[in-house]
Enzyme design. Sequence first.
Site, PDB file in Angstrom:
ATOM      1  N   HIS A  41       1.047  -1.365  -0.074  1.00  0.00           N
ATOM      2  CA  HIS A  41      -0.109   0.128   0.105  1.00  0.00           C
ATOM      3  C   HIS A  41       0.910   1.267  -0.179  1.00  0.00           C
ATOM      4  O   HIS A  41       2.193   1.110   0.166  1.00  0.00           O
ATOM      5  CB  HIS A  41      -0.869  -0.151   1.102  1.00  0.00           C
ATOM      6  CG  HIS A  41      -0.304  -0.280   2.478  1.00  0.00           C
ATOM      7  ND1 HIS A  41       0.183  -1.338   3.025  1.00  0.00           N
ATOM      8  CD2 HIS A  41      -0.032   0.735   3.560  1.00  0.00           C
ATOM      9  CE1 HIS A  41       0.675  -1.352   4.282  1.00  0.00           C
ATOM     10  NE2 HIS A  41       0.685   0.073   4.485  1.00  0.00           N
ATOM     11  N   GLY A  42       0.367   2.341  -0.492  1.00  0.00           N
ATOM     12  CA  GLY A  42       0.929   3.641  -0.501  1.00  0.00           C
ATOM     13  C   GLY A  42       1.524   4.148   1.253  1.00  0.00           C
ATOM     14  O   GLY A  42       1.100   3.866   1.889  1.00  0.00           O
TER      15      GLY A  42
END
Length: 144
Positions: free
Chosen positions: A64-65
Site C-alpha cells: 500500500h502507499g
Amino acid sequence: MAKEILTKDNITLGATLTDKEAAIRFTGQILVDNGYVEASYVDKMIEREQVTTTYIGNNVAIPHGTEDAKKAVKETGLSVVICPDGVDFNGNTVNILIGIAGKGDEHLEILSKIALVCAEENNIQILIQASSKQEIIDLFSGVN
C-alpha cells in the site's frame, strides 16, 4: 455511488512475478487500471516497501502507499494477486499480494478484515489454490 472495493477485475490468479518490486508494481497497476488510484500511487507503494516491508506473515504481503499517497487515491479498493510459485520478499515467500488503496481511514477497517482472513492457514490455502475469482471474493466477503 462508490465503486465496489473488490471485483473480479481486481483479481489475478496464477501470476508469475520475478521479484518484489515487480510484484508490487503489478498489484498496484490493477488499482490504476480499474480507476481506484492515480498512477503515482504505485511509486508510493514501492516507497512504502523501502521504509518497512509489507510482508505480514503466512505467505501474505499487503502493499500500500505511504501516508502522503492518500491524495492519489480516487476510491477505496483492493487488488488480489495470487502467485502459486511465490515471490521473494526479503527472504520470505509471498504467494498472496493484497494491494490496498483507502480513502480517509477506510483502509484500517479493510486491513483488519484482511488480517482476520489471512490469520487462518486454511484460508491461505484456499486463496493460493483458488480456481476462480469468485472463491476469493466469497472468502473476503465472509460467504464461506
